[in-house]
Design an enzyme around this catalytic site. Sequence first.
Site, PDB file in Angstrom:
ATOM      1  N   ARG A  88     -10.450  -0.001 -10.616  1.00 57.52           N
ATOM      2  CA  ARG A  88     -10.954   0.414  -9.336  1.00 57.52           C
ATOM      3  C   ARG A  88     -11.991   1.388  -9.254  1.00 57.52           C
ATOM      4  O   ARG A  88     -11.632   2.644  -9.478  1.00 57.52           O
ATOM      5  CB  ARG A  88      -9.707   0.585  -8.274  1.00 57.52           C
ATOM      6  CG  ARG A  88      -8.765  -0.621  -8.464  1.00 57.52           C
ATOM      7  CD  ARG A  88      -8.096  -0.652  -7.353  1.00 57.52           C
ATOM      8  NE  ARG A  88      -6.792  -2.100  -7.587  1.00 57.52           N
ATOM      9  CZ  ARG A  88      -6.019  -2.272  -6.792  1.00 57.52           C
ATOM     10  NH1 ARG A  88      -5.840  -1.637  -5.591  1.00 57.52           N
ATOM     11  NH2 ARG A  88      -5.415  -3.561  -7.044  1.00 57.52           N
ATOM     12  N   GLU A  95     -13.103   2.931  -6.630  1.00 60.54           N
ATOM     13  CA  GLU A  95     -12.926   3.999  -5.482  1.00 60.54           C
ATOM     14  C   GLU A  95     -12.989   5.448  -5.791  1.00 60.54           C
ATOM     15  O   GLU A  95     -12.055   5.752  -6.700  1.00 60.54           O
ATOM     16  CB  GLU A  95     -11.812   3.361  -4.720  1.00 60.54           C
ATOM     17  CG  GLU A  95     -11.462   2.083  -4.191  1.00 60.54           C
ATOM     18  CD  GLU A  95     -10.147   1.497  -4.022  1.00 60.54           C
ATOM     19  OE1 GLU A  95      -9.300   2.095  -4.791  1.00 60.54           O
ATOM     20  OE2 GLU A  95     -10.023   0.563  -3.269  1.00 60.54           O
ATOM     21  N   ARG A 133      -1.944  10.046  -6.312  1.00 53.53           N
ATOM     22  CA  ARG A 133      -1.454   8.705  -6.539  1.00 53.53           C
ATOM     23  C   ARG A 133      -2.241   7.604  -6.814  1.00 53.53           C
ATOM     24  O   ARG A 133      -1.923   6.476  -6.855  1.00 53.53           O
ATOM     25  CB  ARG A 133      -0.586   8.239  -5.215  1.00 53.53           C
ATOM     26  CG  ARG A 133      -1.354   8.316  -3.939  1.00 53.53           C
ATOM     27  CD  ARG A 133      -0.555   8.566  -2.687  1.00 53.53           C
ATOM     28  NE  ARG A 133      -1.855   8.307  -1.457  1.00 53.53           N
ATOM     29  CZ  ARG A 133      -1.793   7.238  -1.040  1.00 53.53           C
ATOM     30  NH1 ARG A 133      -1.012   6.080  -1.149  1.00 53.53           N
ATOM     31  NH2 ARG A 133      -2.692   7.038  -0.108  1.00 53.53           N
ATOM     32  N   HIS A 134      -3.485   7.971  -7.094  1.00 50.99           N
ATOM     33  CA  HIS A 134      -4.564   7.068  -7.287  1.00 50.99           C
ATOM     34  C   HIS A 134      -5.288   7.217  -8.706  1.00 50.99           C
ATOM     35  O   HIS A 134      -5.629   8.582  -8.993  1.00 50.99           O
ATOM     36  CB  HIS A 134      -5.736   6.882  -6.379  1.00 50.99           C
ATOM     37  CG  HIS A 134      -5.459   6.201  -5.114  1.00 50.99           C
ATOM     38  ND1 HIS A 134      -5.035   6.998  -3.970  1.00 50.99           N
ATOM     39  CD2 HIS A 134      -5.265   5.086  -4.806  1.00 50.99           C
ATOM     40  CE1 HIS A 134      -4.704   6.259  -3.030  1.00 50.99           C
ATOM     41  NE2 HIS A 134      -4.890   5.098  -3.230  1.00 50.99           N
ATOM     42  N   GLU A 136       3.369   4.201  -1.486  1.00 53.17           N
ATOM     43  CA  GLU A 136       3.570   2.683  -1.653  1.00 53.17           C
ATOM     44  C   GLU A 136       3.778   2.374  -3.023  1.00 53.17           C
ATOM     45  O   GLU A 136       2.817   2.803  -4.260  1.00 53.17           O
ATOM     46  CB  GLU A 136       2.016   2.122  -1.303  1.00 53.17           C
ATOM     47  CG  GLU A 136       1.977   0.669  -1.475  1.00 53.17           C
ATOM     48  CD  GLU A 136       0.515   0.169  -1.160  1.00 53.17           C
ATOM     49  OE1 GLU A 136       0.011   0.570  -0.009  1.00 53.17           O
ATOM     50  OE2 GLU A 136       0.152  -0.818  -1.796  1.00 53.17           O
ATOM     51  N   SER A 170       2.586  -4.133  -2.952  1.00 56.72           N
ATOM     52  CA  SER A 170       2.084  -5.155  -2.069  1.00 56.72           C
ATOM     53  C   SER A 170       2.223  -6.341  -2.366  1.00 56.72           C
ATOM     54  O   SER A 170       1.826  -6.788  -3.773  1.00 56.72           O
ATOM     55  CB  SER A 170       0.606  -4.770  -1.683  1.00 56.72           C
ATOM     56  OG  SER A 170       0.385  -3.700  -1.062  1.00 56.72           O
ATOM     57  N   ARG A 189       2.931   4.227 -10.636  1.00 49.24           N
ATOM     58  CA  ARG A 189       3.732   5.094  -9.551  1.00 49.24           C
ATOM     59  C   ARG A 189       5.419   4.790  -9.635  1.00 49.24           C
ATOM     60  O   ARG A 189       5.943   5.646  -9.106  1.00 49.24           O
ATOM     61  CB  ARG A 189       3.230   4.273  -8.056  1.00 49.24           C
ATOM     62  CG  ARG A 189       1.859   4.543  -7.956  1.00 49.24           C
ATOM     63  CD  ARG A 189       1.536   4.500  -6.362  1.00 49.24           C
ATOM     64  NE  ARG A 189       0.088   4.605  -6.250  1.00 49.24           N
ATOM     65  CZ  ARG A 189      -0.468   4.300  -5.247  1.00 49.24           C
ATOM     66  NH1 ARG A 189       0.218   3.450  -4.070  1.00 49.24           N
ATOM     67  NH2 ARG A 189      -1.867   4.451  -4.937  1.00 49.24           N
TER      68      ARG A 189
HETATM   69  P1  ATP Z   1      -3.137   2.345  -1.874  1.00 50.71           P
HETATM   70  O1  ATP Z   1      -3.023   1.674  -0.609  1.00 50.71           O
HETATM   71  O2  ATP Z   1      -2.123   3.160  -2.178  1.00 50.71           O
HETATM   72  O3  ATP Z   1      -4.564   2.966  -2.285  1.00 50.71           O
HETATM   73  P2  ATP Z   1      -3.628  -0.473  -2.663  1.00 50.71           P
HETATM   74  O4  ATP Z   1      -2.952  -1.244  -1.278  1.00 50.71           O
HETATM   75  O5  ATP Z   1      -5.007  -0.327  -2.421  1.00 50.71           O
HETATM   76  O6  ATP Z   1      -3.077   0.972  -2.806  1.00 50.71           O
HETATM   77  P3  ATP Z   1      -2.859  -3.010  -4.033  1.00 50.71           P
HETATM   78  O7  ATP Z   1      -4.217  -3.500  -4.340  1.00 50.71           O
HETATM   79  O8  ATP Z   1      -1.646  -3.035  -3.160  1.00 50.71           O
HETATM   80  O9  ATP Z   1      -3.153  -1.009  -3.969  1.00 50.71           O
HETATM   81  O10 ATP Z   1      -2.220  -2.703  -5.530  1.00 50.71           O
HETATM   82  C1  ATP Z   1      -0.913  -2.830  -5.803  1.00 50.71           C
HETATM   83  C2  ATP Z   1      -0.122  -1.591  -6.214  1.00 50.71           C
HETATM   84  O11 ATP Z   1      -0.896  -1.178  -7.316  1.00 50.71           O
HETATM   85  C3  ATP Z   1      -0.028  -0.540  -5.276  1.00 50.71           C
HETATM   86  O12 ATP Z   1       0.914  -0.506  -4.420  1.00 50.71           O
HETATM   87  C4  ATP Z   1       0.097   0.635  -6.236  1.00 50.71           C
HETATM   88  O13 ATP Z   1       1.320   0.743  -6.647  1.00 50.71           O
HETATM   89  C5  ATP Z   1      -0.849   0.160  -7.490  1.00 50.71           C
HETATM   90  N1  ATP Z   1      -2.205   0.848  -7.319  1.00 50.71           N
HETATM   91  C6  ATP Z   1      -3.135   0.164  -6.642  1.00 50.71           C
HETATM   92  N2  ATP Z   1      -4.178   1.080  -6.854  1.00 50.71           N
HETATM   93  C7  ATP Z   1      -4.206   1.992  -7.566  1.00 50.71           C
HETATM   94  C8  ATP Z   1      -4.668   3.293  -8.009  1.00 50.71           C
HETATM   95  N3  ATP Z   1      -5.876   3.221  -7.705  1.00 50.71           N
HETATM   96  N4  ATP Z   1      -4.040   4.196  -8.775  1.00 50.71           N
HETATM   97  C9  ATP Z   1      -2.536   3.854  -9.185  1.00 50.71           C
HETATM   98  N5  ATP Z   1      -2.054   2.838  -8.533  1.00 50.71           N
HETATM   99  C10 ATP Z   1      -2.527   1.853  -7.785  1.00 50.71           C
HETATM  100 MG    MG Z   2      -1.402  -2.268  -0.954  1.00 52.65          MG
END
Ligand code: ATP
Ligand code: MG
Length: 421
Positions: A201, A203, A209-210, A344, A347, A395
């Site tokens: 990603r 971003e 946590r990212h 989180e 999802s 996570r």
């Molecule tokens: P957040 O809201 O915390 O940025 P997200 O809702 O964008 O996460 P999802 O697309 O729901 O992320 O991805 C499923 C799971 O993968 C998340 O709940 C999280 O545990 C993990 N995850 C997603 N993006 C990341 C990231 N950039 N770094 C670490 N873990 C991630």
């Molecule tokens: Mg999510």
Amino acid sequence: MSAQSVKLSGWVNSIRAVGGIVFLEVIDGGSLDIYTVVVKKSRNPEVWQRASKIKTGSAITIRGTIPEVQVSKRGLEVHATNLEVLAEPIDLLPLDPAGTTPALLDTIIEHRYVALRMAKQRAIFRIRAIVASAAREYLESNGFLEVHTPKICGAGAEGGATLFQLDYFGRRAFLSQSPQLYKQMLMCGISRVYELTPYFRAEPHSTIRHLNESWGIDVEMGFIDSVEEIMGILEGLIAHVFARVKEVASRELDALGVKLSEPRRPFKHLDYSEALEILKSLGFEIDWGQDLGSTEEKAIGEFMLKEGYDAYFIVNYPWDAKPFYIMRKGKLSAAFDLDYKGLELASGGQREHRYNELVENIRIKGLNPDDFSFYLKAFKYGMPPHGGFGLGLDRLVMVITQSQNIREVVLFPRDRQRLLP
Ligand code: ATP
Ligand code: MG
């Protein structure tokens, strides 16, 4: 009974010389075992001579005996009868592997391979491996097939803004942000799949946590009656992983000073609207329909913990806050998040499996169905009701090891600053 003889290969973490004795603290090649190697001049002058010249950080092999009566408190005592230095450091070590002087996280990340000579570091990555294998174990035993979908893709999962682009023989391609579209397409031919997969990603996060490359446990199941079935699998998976880690990694947890308790079951189901009420009572102003940010998630986590819940689902999200593939239920959706103490972890949700409704959802989100034709095709040939989730592996390891920063549980993290090593 006689003393037991051993052969030990590992690294010298610290050295102490007292009179005619050299004490070496040696960490074994792969386990958490730390040995205090005792080399006495009176016993073997030639080996003692070699031991007194040894440098901290050297890779060595030792032959010796484990005495019946143990005096050392630091680690298992070994009396060396032979000692071979296999490699000496040619530079000062960047950190103290004995852990007497604590190292900064930045230093650890830059020199993770040396940091792995610390018991705590090993404990984290041994637990990470146990989490992955426990997840596989649970999913396999529930009839899920491990699959591997492409990480070089011609289209992204949710639009495009967060994708890393690359040149694919002159065509535009992306690193996969999630296996979402592929695992759904598979539902047309097999009913339960999972994948341990990287998420790429783009971003520009700077949070604890990212990461820009993270790992997930991605699950999809077909022929479901409702979203509850998916949450049931996720809850069972989390419970199994915690239980397994407790069962097989007690030494690792001890090394980290972690007292792990299994999450309270059944996990609480908190309505999105209830979550907003809680936030309101805590002084947050969130409009209905907005996604919850980390500050809000944390506040809810603290509130829930006071109520006695560590793990909880947030359900009945507004569809506006969720991606096109989630099933719409009026203004609401069949989506959920799983949070643990305000973080989180996952999802998921039930997906839209009906072709026409799916095309409509893509349009409502302002996307072009033509861009998704490769995906939509799979919905033309008998796509069953299905759903799944993406669970962040990093996570999950973070909360089990009680690490404060996701970078602690990833060997070579990729964030905005870090591309090497
Ligand atoms: P957040 O809201 O915390 O940025 P997200 O809702 O964008 O996460 P999802 O697309 O729901 O992320 O991805 C499923 C799971 O993968 C998340 O709940 C999280 O545990 C993990 N995850 C997603 N993006 C990341 C990231 N950039 N770094 C670490 N873990 C991630
Ligand atoms: Mg999510």
